[in-house]
Every structure is written in structure tokens, then in C-alpha cells.
Design a protein around this motif. Sequence first.
Motif, PDB file in Angstrom:
ATOM      1  N   THR A  97      -4.157  -0.146  -1.903  1.00 25.47           N
ATOM      2  CA  THR A  97      -3.515  -1.096  -2.531  1.00 25.47           C
ATOM      3  C   THR A  97      -2.743  -0.914  -4.099  1.00 25.47           C
ATOM      4  O   THR A  97      -3.898  -0.638  -4.637  1.00 25.47           O
ATOM      5  CB  THR A  97      -4.111  -2.488  -2.465  1.00 25.47           C
ATOM      6  OG1 THR A  97      -4.511  -2.596  -1.373  1.00 25.47           O
ATOM      7  CG2 THR A  97      -3.437  -3.584  -3.131  1.00 25.47           C
ATOM      8  N   ARG A 156       0.905  -1.440   0.137  1.00 28.26           N
ATOM      9  CA  ARG A 156      -0.116  -0.004  -0.111  1.00 28.26           C
ATOM     10  C   ARG A 156       0.746   1.224  -0.097  1.00 28.26           C
ATOM     11  O   ARG A 156       1.848   1.416   0.820  1.00 28.26           O
ATOM     12  CB  ARG A 156      -0.845   0.096   1.065  1.00 28.26           C
ATOM     13  CG  ARG A 156      -1.800  -1.106   1.236  1.00 28.26           C
ATOM     14  CD  ARG A 156      -3.008  -0.693   2.222  1.00 28.26           C
ATOM     15  NE  ARG A 156      -3.822  -1.928   2.378  1.00 28.26           N
ATOM     16  CZ  ARG A 156      -3.590  -2.899   3.176  1.00 28.26           C
ATOM     17  NH1 ARG A 156      -2.623  -2.853   4.216  1.00 28.26           N
ATOM     18  NH2 ARG A 156      -4.478  -4.061   3.256  1.00 28.26           N
ATOM     19  N   GLY A 181      -2.198   4.526   1.818  1.00 31.85           N
ATOM     20  CA  GLY A 181      -3.283   3.785   2.220  1.00 31.85           C
ATOM     21  C   GLY A 181      -4.158   2.780   0.963  1.00 31.85           C
ATOM     22  O   GLY A 181      -4.977   2.129   1.472  1.00 31.85           O
ATOM     23  N   PRO A 214       1.849   6.099   5.564  1.00 29.68           N
ATOM     24  CA  PRO A 214       0.612   6.854   4.878  1.00 29.68           C
ATOM     25  C   PRO A 214       0.929   8.343   4.828  1.00 29.68           C
ATOM     26  O   PRO A 214       0.083   8.986   4.263  1.00 29.68           O
ATOM     27  CB  PRO A 214      -0.597   6.309   5.352  1.00 29.68           C
ATOM     28  CG  PRO A 214      -0.314   5.800   6.837  1.00 29.68           C
ATOM     29  CD  PRO A 214       1.274   5.380   6.518  1.00 29.68           C
ATOM     30  N   THR A 226       3.034  -1.638   4.070  1.00 30.74           N
ATOM     31  CA  THR A 226       2.464   0.017   3.892  1.00 30.74           C
ATOM     32  C   THR A 226       3.550   0.709   4.109  1.00 30.74           C
ATOM     33  O   THR A 226       4.311   0.710   4.995  1.00 30.74           O
ATOM     34  CB  THR A 226       1.530   0.077   5.095  1.00 30.74           C
ATOM     35  OG1 THR A 226       0.235  -0.746   5.172  1.00 30.74           O
ATOM     36  CG2 THR A 226       0.898   1.637   5.018  1.00 30.74           C
TER      37      THR A 226
END
Lengths: 296, 296
Positions: B39, B34, B37, B68, B65
Motif C-alpha cells: 500500500t 498498491r 503488492g 504486481p 492494484t
Amino acid sequence: MTRPRAGGMVRRMSLLRHVERCTRADLREFLPFRLEGQTVGWLRPAVVERLSGIEHVRRAADGVTVDPDLSGPAELDPVLDQIVARLDGLTERKPTGERIPVLARWGEAPLATMERAGAVPLGITACGVHVNGYVRRGAETLLWVGHRAADREVAPGKLDHLIAGGLPAGLSLRENLRKEAAEEAGLDAATADRAVPVGAVQYRFAKAGGLRSDLLFVYDLELPDGVSPENRDGEVDRFELWPLDRVLATVRDTDEFKFNVALVVTGFLLRHGAIDPDSEPDYAALVAGLSGVRPG
Amino acid sequence: MTRPRAGGMVRRMSLLRHVERCTRADLREFLPFRLEGQTVGWLRPAVVERLSGIEHVRRAADGVTVDPDLSGPAELDPVLDQIVARLDGLTERKPTGERIPVLARWGEAPLATMERAGAVPLGITACGVHVNGYVRRGAETLLWVGHRAADREVAPGKLDHLIAGGLPAGLSLRENLRKEAAEEAGLDAATADRAVPVGAVQYRFAKAGGLRSDLLFVYDLELPDGVSPENRDGEVDRFELWPLDRVLATVRDTDEFKFNVALVVTGFLLRHGAIDPDSEPDYAALVAGLSGVRPG
């Protein structure tokens, strides 16, 4: 409703909403319906209840099965007739008197045939033929658009394309196309045979009465400039020849087209270069959505 | 291999096998990757292990991730560069020196850009432009088919169509089409601009090295009879003009076409009426499969 996108892309009223409407089906609300051990339809629990006590119809933990010893239309059609007779009040269409093929998959022999009005309550896929009639005028492409008669049971007053018709049992797509071309547009078989198969549109969505599941075979038919289609069966009041920018704006910004014609026409616009992937943020989702892929 | 079907339909070597090959992806073997946030890719566990300790990259229970708080290419590109540097030996392609856009969805601004060779190990969707060059000769349609050079890293000796190229970051599809038309077919911008967008082909399949996920924007370009394309970049040895029945037989019965060109060419055959739904049992599955729907 506008929303800024990459590279100046702007979301207007969206072409994609037609696709989104036609891909709303949560199959967890349904139970599979099987013939010869193969899933051919999807049933709401309320429909399942109505089928109890019909000979050869068995409720299993995971669905409803017609006795798998029965095979082929000769043995299965009488069972389907009894099933359809139990659907009184659930079918939104009156019995049509027309039987449709019941298929596990396109290209296989039909497992059975049944009254068309039973398709939605039983979640059975109905096949159809849709024909875009168009004219080339120099570099411009124009599409024949029909205005459906106000007295129709299905989609009165909506916009339509040149020819559309559900596939009855026993006819090939081409035979059905010839029949509908004569009835709906007054075109002879030689003209109908110039229609070119160009793809298919598939969708499935849940309704109060069941599951609407359609597989539409799409044809493009170029007509000479100056030849006007003439409706013979009262389904269409008049035909008009529209430039593609008018077609695009009308599909995008209004619900004037019959819901599934909006999908077929979107496919025509995509195939004929009227939608540019550099400026249409939903381009990939539209292409996939017309094949029944849920956008998102 | 033949197998009788409905109405005399016979399954020969199947067009559908190309689609089936390109839709083998079990995402349960992968973890989502990600940015902001959203994918954008899919990682094998072996790749996930390699990414430990990179600043701003966090292993969560449900995936990997990038912090973010980081957004846009200016902040994310340096992180992706570090990630790609860890993929040594996993990438089947050498670094190309070309950056591609990293998109959560077509039509949105790219979240980042990255070295093209990282796309498969990170399961990031690569976009491309594919152009079918064709000629109309009376009622007949012919397709330009390229023979790829034997010294290519990718698909040496395979059959190709007129123009194909991955989309680099910073170019529109049309700009990329013009660039590739000049390099691959010796066509000027005015000719390239006559290419008509006609749809898209999507597929995703698991490989030892990761997940191949492509979104190909397809254009048809009608060329005047007598004008021959000329390859300039050494990718194609020679072009030949083939009647559609030869194209169909070659796609259907051989693996001579580059794997993804087989899909794009199948789309051309479908769009141009060379495949009849009345005689092709896989018709509906082919149409859906080209949009990334797993046949089943």
C-alpha cells in the motif's frame, strides 16, 4: 543481521527493536477499568475475577466500573485500596508505600491516587520524569550514563541516564525533578531547575501481570564540563561521561540500557542530530514509536 | 475560551487545534492503492472510477492494484503517468513538473516516482524538509519567521519558518536542504550543513480532493546573531527574528502560520523548553500528535 536498503542504507542491530518491545499491547486481551465514567486502566480477566464483591465495584458487560456517583480522591481512594489489596501475588513489585495519581488524561485533576505497585495489574498509566544530563565540549556532545547498582529490585546492573523517577501524587513534575536530582545525582535545586522540558515518551505493553503503561516527561540538562553527578540513594554505582557515538552503538547493538532508558536515550540521540534520517531507514518509525505509535 | 484545569491549568486558544486539524482522516472513506503488492496510497471512490481501463491497473475488491509483476520506477512510472493524467480537475495544484518518490515506507528504495500534484488525489505520502532557523542571544532563543509573499499559490501571506521544501525524487534530504537553503534563505551549503536533524512530523487528513499525507523531516539550524536570511525565489517577502514567547502566542492564538509550519514550530517550542508540561494540559497529546497520533 544486515539487510541492504535504499541508497546504501544497512540495517544493523536495530534501534527500533526497543520501541517494538514497548508497543506490544493487544487491548482486546483487557477490559477497561473506569472511574467517574472515564477509562483509567485495563484489566486482564484474571484481575476482573478477583474484584468481585468489593463494594462500589461493578462488573459491566464492557468492563469494570467504580460506582460513578463516587468522585475525587476522598471517595475513590478507599475503593482503590480495597482493589489493590486483592492483587496479592499479581504485582511484580512489593508495595512501595508511594501513591501515584490516577489520571484519565494528562492535565486533568487526578481522579484518585493509589499504591504504585497496583499500576501494572490495573493497567493504569504511571507518569515519570527522565533527565538526560549532558556536557558540550567544543562541537562534541557527551551524555552522562549511570551504572545501576547490582542490588536494585528494578533493572540491576543496567545502564541508566542521569535522573529518573516516577511521579508521586501531589508533586508537580518540576518538584519531583528537584527531589530526584538531589537523591540520584546530588544536584541542587538551582541546577535541577536548569533542566529544559523537551518532550515526552509514551509506551504500553502487555505483561503476564497486566499492562505496563508509562508516560515519561523528558528533560535535557546541560552540566558544566568537570562537574560530576554523585548518586546519594544507592541506585547508581557510578556515572560515566560517554561520547554520543558510544551511546548510539550501545543502544543499537546491546540491551545494556534499562528498557525505557533506551527509549529516552534514543530520543536524545534523535534530538541532538546523532541519527541522520538520510542513513537511518527506521527514522520515521523511531520518532513515531517514541510517542507510542506501533511501528509497522 | 477558557476552562479550568488541574492545578490552575487554563485552556487558552489551544496549540492542539493545529494537530487536531491535521489528523482528521477516516481511512474507511478510501481504498488502498498498491504498487508491488504494498500500500502506497489511498483513493476516494471517485478517483477509483476514473482509473478504469488503464493498462496494468486492476480494481480488486479491497482496493486498486497495479499489476504486481511490474516493479521499480522504469516499469511503474509510465503507469503512474497515465493515472495522473486521469486526475484532471481533481488536483488542487497545477502540475509542478517535479517528480516525487513513491515509498511504501521511509528508508526503502522508492517503488516509483510521480508528478507531485498527484500526491493528494492518490493519498501518497509526500516527504519534505523543514528547517527552524534560530539565534541564541544570552539565555534567550529567537526564531526566524518568514512572511510568505501574497502572490504565492500555496498559503499566500502566511507565516513560515526559515526553509521548507518538498523532497523531489533523486535527492537526499541533505541535498534538498542545501538547495532550499540557497533558494529560500540565501544560505550557502556550509551553513546549510550545520542544520541538525532533530526529528520528524507526520500527519494525514482527508480533503475533498483526496488525502493529504506528509512526512516532514525537521532540522534546527542555529545562525549567528546578526546574519539575516535573504529569500531568493520570491516565496518569502521578509524574515523577522521573534522571541519564543511571541512565536508561542502567535501559534496558540492565531492561524497566521501556514498550517504545517504551525506543527513544526510547535515541535521547536516543545524541544526548546518553551512549553512546560506542568502548565500545558495538552503536553502529552501535542507530543504524540506531532507524530501522527490522533489526539483523543
